[in-house]
Design a protein around this motif. Structure first.
Motif, PDB file in Angstrom:
ATOM      1  N   ARG A  14      53.505  29.531  46.268  1.00 16.46           N
ATOM      2  CA  ARG A  14      54.575  30.413  46.705  1.00 16.46           C
ATOM      3  C   ARG A  14      55.271  31.047  45.518  1.00 16.46           C
ATOM      4  N   GLN A  15      55.611  30.188  44.534  1.00 14.56           N
ATOM      5  CA  GLN A  15      56.330  30.696  43.374  1.00 14.56           C
ATOM      6  C   GLN A  15      55.492  31.703  42.596  1.00 14.56           C
ATOM      7  N   SER A  16      54.217  31.359  42.394  1.00 16.13           N
ATOM      8  CA  SER A  16      53.371  32.216  41.571  1.00 16.13           C
ATOM      9  C   SER A  16      53.075  33.531  42.252  1.00 16.13           C
ATOM     10  N   LEU A  17      52.838  33.473  43.559  1.00 12.12           N
ATOM     11  CA  LEU A  17      52.388  34.686  44.230  1.00 12.12           C
ATOM     12  C   LEU A  17      53.567  35.520  44.720  1.00 12.12           C
ATOM     13  N   ARG A  18      54.786  35.054  44.473  1.00  9.74           N
ATOM     14  CA  ARG A  18      55.946  35.821  44.908  1.00  9.74           C
ATOM     15  C   ARG A  18      56.463  36.688  43.775  1.00  9.74           C
ATOM     16  N   ASP A  19      56.506  36.109  42.609  1.00 12.39           N
ATOM     17  CA  ASP A  19      57.062  36.784  41.447  1.00 12.39           C
ATOM     18  C   ASP A  19      56.225  38.027  41.113  1.00 12.39           C
ATOM     19  N   PRO A  20      56.835  39.220  41.134  1.00 11.46           N
ATOM     20  CA  PRO A  20      56.044  40.424  40.849  1.00 11.46           C
ATOM     21  C   PRO A  20      55.439  40.385  39.450  1.00 11.46           C
ATOM     22  N   MET A  22      54.385  37.770  37.963  1.00 15.56           N
ATOM     23  CA  MET A  22      53.223  36.892  38.045  1.00 15.56           C
ATOM     24  C   MET A  22      52.043  37.625  38.667  1.00 15.56           C
ATOM     25  N   ILE A  23      52.337  38.409  39.709  1.00 13.64           N
ATOM     26  CA  ILE A  23      51.270  39.161  40.359  1.00 13.64           C
ATOM     27  C   ILE A  23      50.609  40.088  39.349  1.00 13.64           C
ATOM     28  N   ARG A  24      51.458  40.757  38.544  1.00  8.72           N
ATOM     29  CA  ARG A  24      50.893  41.644  37.521  1.00  8.72           C
ATOM     30  C   ARG A  24      50.051  40.841  36.541  1.00  8.72           C
ATOM     31  N   LEU A  25      50.607  39.694  36.133  1.00 12.79           N
ATOM     32  CA  LEU A  25      49.900  38.875  35.145  1.00 12.79           C
ATOM     33  C   LEU A  25      48.569  38.380  35.708  1.00 12.79           C
ATOM     34  N   ILE A  26      48.602  38.015  36.997  1.00 13.28           N
ATOM     35  CA  ILE A  26      47.412  37.385  37.569  1.00 13.28           C
ATOM     36  C   ILE A  26      46.345  38.406  37.950  1.00 13.28           C
ATOM     37  N   PHE A  27      46.771  39.510  38.558  1.00 13.90           N
ATOM     38  CA  PHE A  27      45.752  40.412  39.093  1.00 13.90           C
ATOM     39  C   PHE A  27      45.650  41.753  38.372  1.00 13.90           C
ATOM     40  N   VAL A  28      46.790  42.381  38.111  1.00 13.77           N
ATOM     41  CA  VAL A  28      46.712  43.740  37.580  1.00 13.77           C
ATOM     42  C   VAL A  28      46.248  43.741  36.131  1.00 13.77           C
ATOM     43  N   MET A  29      46.852  42.866  35.330  1.00 13.76           N
ATOM     44  CA  MET A  29      46.504  42.851  33.916  1.00 13.76           C
ATOM     45  C   MET A  29      45.018  42.595  33.662  1.00 13.76           C
ATOM     46  N   PRO A  30      44.440  41.596  34.340  1.00 14.21           N
ATOM     47  CA  PRO A  30      43.004  41.366  34.117  1.00 14.21           C
ATOM     48  C   PRO A  30      42.126  42.529  34.549  1.00 14.21           C
ATOM     49  N   ILE A  31      42.555  43.208  35.620  1.00 12.24           N
ATOM     50  CA  ILE A  31      41.736  44.320  36.078  1.00 12.24           C
ATOM     51  C   ILE A  31      41.760  45.427  35.035  1.00 12.24           C
ATOM     52  N   ILE A  32      42.959  45.695  34.506  1.00 12.14           N
ATOM     53  CA  ILE A  32      43.061  46.700  33.452  1.00 12.14           C
ATOM     54  C   ILE A  32      42.223  46.270  32.253  1.00 12.14           C
ATOM     55  N   GLN A  33      42.365  44.996  31.931  1.00 10.16           N
ATOM     56  CA  GLN A  33      41.616  44.449  30.802  1.00 10.16           C
ATOM     57  C   GLN A  33      40.114  44.682  30.971  1.00 10.16           C
ATOM     58  N   LEU A  34      39.678  44.417  32.193  1.00 11.56           N
ATOM     59  CA  LEU A  34      38.254  44.534  32.486  1.00 11.56           C
ATOM     60  C   LEU A  34      37.790  45.981  32.339  1.00 11.56           C
ATOM     61  N   PHE A  35      38.580  46.902  32.892  1.00  9.67           N
ATOM     62  CA  PHE A  35      38.169  48.298  32.838  1.00  9.67           C
ATOM     63  C   PHE A  35      38.253  48.842  31.419  1.00  9.67           C
ATOM     64  N   VAL A  36      39.383  48.583  30.771  1.00  8.17           N
ATOM     65  CA  VAL A  36      39.565  49.155  29.433  1.00  8.17           C
ATOM     66  C   VAL A  36      38.569  48.535  28.459  1.00  8.17           C
ATOM     67  N   LEU A  37      38.528  47.209  28.434  1.00  2.59           N
ATOM     68  CA  LEU A  37      37.642  46.562  27.470  1.00  2.59           C
ATOM     69  C   LEU A  37      36.180  46.765  27.849  1.00  2.59           C
ATOM     70  N   GLY A  38      35.915  46.754  29.148  1.00  4.70           N
ATOM     71  CA  GLY A  38      34.546  46.946  29.605  1.00  4.70           C
ATOM     72  C   GLY A  38      33.963  48.253  29.084  1.00  4.70           C
ATOM     73  N   TYR A  39      34.815  49.271  29.006  1.00  5.57           N
ATOM     74  CA  TYR A  39      34.339  50.554  28.496  1.00  5.57           C
ATOM     75  C   TYR A  39      34.530  50.684  26.998  1.00  5.57           C
ATOM     76  N   ALA A  40      35.662  50.156  26.514  1.00  2.44           N
ATOM     77  CA  ALA A  40      36.026  50.411  25.117  1.00  2.44           C
ATOM     78  C   ALA A  40      35.152  49.613  24.158  1.00  2.44           C
ATOM     79  N   ILE A  41      34.911  48.356  24.509  1.00  5.52           N
ATOM     80  CA  ILE A  41      34.104  47.561  23.594  1.00  5.52           C
ATOM     81  C   ILE A  41      32.654  47.874  23.866  1.00  5.52           C
ATOM     82  N   ASN A  42      32.201  48.889  23.166  1.00  7.81           N
ATOM     83  CA  ASN A  42      30.868  49.353  23.389  1.00  7.81           C
ATOM     84  C   ASN A  42      30.137  49.215  22.070  1.00  7.81           C
TER      85      ASN A  42
END
Lengths: 365, 302
Positions: A14-20, A22-42
């Motif tokens: 409840r605590q982790s999934l409520r805090d906005p 935390m949501i950014r840390l858990i889901f948004v940041m990794p997705i950005i990481q994946l897209f940016v690094l996935g393309y950038a580290i070439n």
């Protein structure tokens, strides 16, 4: 026992999934990481900007230049500076390679004398320089054969298995998923425990009938779950967006990921015992993760490291897990192929987790 | 039966003696107040009773069990509300309650029933889905109390529950405590507010880790010896210093005035010359009925 642990798990989720944040840390940041690094580290080297000083200006020299530019590797550009000022273009980053063909090139070729051409490469990016030299050597060899009709006694035919295009995305995404799993597990576990201490609730918990092992399980299971959720998100993006192959068994993959997580959870608990504040926990978490990543063979091959560091990497659990995740996804490796790595992960998990457990028990008292 | 029994408790932090040979007994159906200023050792005593710190010497029993050796058996009987608000600010009122209910092994039906009763006395029902961090100070304390009560403890340890809470909420909080006491709980509450002594059944004055006095509010009011006076003078640092130098008199800043106390069988008139020397004339001195605070200060000076 289960009612206590369940109460803790529900509370943590409840605590982790409520805090906005935390949501950014858990889901948004990794997705950005994946897209940016996935393309950038070439690490693919394509379109090496190259200028050619052709002093020969013969059919033969033009043929040689054409063969160089045939692939996507060298992008031949018009000469902008007199040959004496060749440095200038390198410094301005106008080109990263310069080819110099002397005026007796075709003559020497025809007389079967060995002609010499010069290739200068910008070494400030050592990686791409080495790759450019490799390409040029290969192309020159093929050109030699065609021009002279002579074949060298040994012909090396190279074939890359599993990742024939040598797509660095295929190679990076599994590594990035590993980073995400490690980082989120370590950070969330350590911060959640330290937060209890920070706001004083840990003391309150000690007055309830909760047992130490229940507290520890209740504090780790939720983050193991979140870590798995995050890994799955990363995997889905990798499969659907980057179209990376997944040849092996997903079940084996998840089981080994779980074993790896025990280590990450252990590190998280350990960090919580040496941190007073969440900030401290975060810094330690970053430190462990970055250190782990740098010596894991994800960005730089372990074989290129100094011998001492190479030996040290055996102590890095990430090294084994990255090997496992790549082997399962791209080569379809089975458990039999991965015995040593799996054994290493189990040992790491047991040792680190029990050590952390002991420290945690002591600290709570 | 004695619910809490503290015998000869001592606890030091380095060279600082936090608690010095302290004794305490709390019984069923009684509110026992521990009264003293900040740093008097109240919190250390509470934490010792709740098994959170080790003792240097002495023994503590709660519900007949030794805190040092049988603490696990005490936990079901003990409700503890620490001094600082320590619930989860990002969980709602109901989620906080639900969490503690889970820790004490209440099932869903038990929780629903318990929740209803707790909402009734605390008035928190209308805020059930508000995040605990967004509650007012008084409401936070009521929630913390509710969480400490979720398992119907025999002993309730409340460490300064009314500090920093507005007067109305303080009053309400004490009304709740009185109801609980009628229900048969033993309540130990610490407070820096002297006026709360009158609300308790028994109080202990504590200072410097030592017990100064113990008794019912009426008994404590009768301890004062000698006479008390109010001096209508500005309690500047200089003035207080000069007053304290007068041998045989005790002086204390009291809001914007000064209270002075004479010893038993002593007369204020004996000090008129000394007082006149520092500019205090008899006209600005009026005798007063000593309050509990005067008593406390007199005891502190001994």
């Amino acid at each position: 026992m289960w009612s206590t642990i369940k109460a803790l798990i529900i509370k943590e989720l409840r605590q982790s999934l409520r805090d906005p944040m935390m949501i950014r840390l858990i889901f948004v940041m990794p997705i950005i990481q994946l897209f940016v690094l996935g393309y950038a580290i070439n690490t693919d080297v394509k379109d090496i900007y190259t200028v050619v000083y052709d002093f020969d200006r013969s059919e033969m020299s033009r043929e040689y230049v054409r063969s160089l530019s045939a692939g996507n590797y060298f992008n031949i550009r018009p000469v902008e500076f007199p040959v004496l000022n060749i440095d200038h273009g390198f410094r301005e980053n106008d080109y990263t390679a310069a080819l110099i063909i002397p005026n007796d090139f075709s003559n020497d070729m025809n007389r079967k004398k060995q002609p010499v051409v010069g290739l200068m490469v910008d070494g400030s990016n050592a990686n791409s320089a080495a790759i450019a030299l490799g390409y040029a050597g290969l192309i020159t060899g093929q050109f030699n054969q065609r021009a002279t009709g002579l074949s060298s006694p040994l012909i090396l035919r190279q074939k890359k298995l599993y990742n024939p295009e040598a797509e660095s995305v295929y190679f990076m995404i599994p590594g990035l998923i590993t980073i995400m799993l490690t980082m989120i597990t370590i950070l969330l576990t350590s911060m959640a425990i330290v937060r209890e201490r920070e706001i004083g609730t840990l003391e309150q918990l000690m007055v309830t009938p909760i047992k130490k092992h229940e507290l520890l399980l209740g504090k780790t299971i939720p983050f193991a779950i979140i870590g798995f959720m995050e890994m799955t998100v990363g995997l889905i993006i990798g499969l659907l967006w980057f179209k990376i192959p997944f040849v092996g068994s997903p079940i084996l993959f998840y089981i080994l990921a779980f074993i790896f997580q025990i280590t990450a959870l252990g590190i998280g608990i350990f960090i919580s015992t040496i941190s007073k504040t969440q900030q401290q926990a975060m810094f330690y978490g970053w430190f462990f993760t970055i250190f782990g990543i740098m010596t894991s063979g994800l960005f730089t091959p372990i074989e290129n490291m100094p011998i001492l560091i190479q030996r040290l990497t055996y102590l890095n659990p990430l090294r084994y897990f990255i090997k496992i995740i790549r082997a399962i996804m791209m080569k379809g490796a089975t458990l039999q192929n991965l015995y040593p790595e799996t054994a290493a992960l189990i040992i790491f998990g047991l040792v680190i987790f029990s050590f952390a457990w002991m420290r945690f028990s002591k600290r709570v008292e | 039966m004695n619910l809490v029994e503290v015998t000869n408790l001592s606890k030091s932090y380095g060279v600082m003696k936090a608690v010095d040979d302290f004794n305490l007994t709390a019984i069923k159906g009684e509110i026992l107040a521990l009264v003293g200023p900040d740093g008097a050792g109240k919190t250390s005593i509470f934490r010792a009773i709740c098994g959170l710190i080790t003792l240097d010497s002495g023994e503590i029993k709660v519900s007949g069990f030794n805190v040092a050796t049988e603490f696990d058996r005490i936990k079901p009987h003990l409700g503890y509300m620490p001094q600082s608000f320590s619930l989860y600010p990002d969980l709602s009122v109901e989620e906080n309650l639900y969490f503690y209910a889970g820790l004490f092994g209440l099932n869903r039906a038990q929780f629903q029933e318990k929740k209803k009763r707790l909402y009734e006395f605390s008035g928190l029902g209308q805020f059930y889905d508000r995040r605990a961090g967004a509650l007012s100070g008084g409401m936070k304390q009521k929630l913390a109390l509710s969480c400490a009560l979720i398992h119907d403890p025999q002993v309730l340890m409340l460490d300064e529950p009314t500090t920093g809470v507005d007067p109305l909420s303080r009053r309400q909080f004490w009304d709740i405590l009185k109801d609980l006491r009628r229900g048969g709980s033993g309540i130990v509450v610490s407070t820096p507010y002297m006026d709360e002594v009158a609300l308790s059944d028994r109080a202990i004055f504590i200072f410097g880790g030592r017990k100064l006095a113990e008794g019912t509010p009426a008994e404590l009011a009768g301890i004062f010896r000698g006479k008390a006076y109010r001096v209508a003078v500005d309690p500047t640092f200089n003035c207080m210093e000069q007053l304290c130098r007068i041998d045989g008199l005790q002086a204390r800043r009291f809001g914007s005035t000064v209270h002075i106390y004479t010893k038993e069988n002593d007369a204020l008139e004996n000090y008129y010359p000394a007082l006149a020397e520092i500019g205090i004339k008899p006209e600005i001195i009026t005798p007063i009925q000593p309050e509990l605070e005067d008593t406390f200060i007199q005891l502190m000076g001994k």
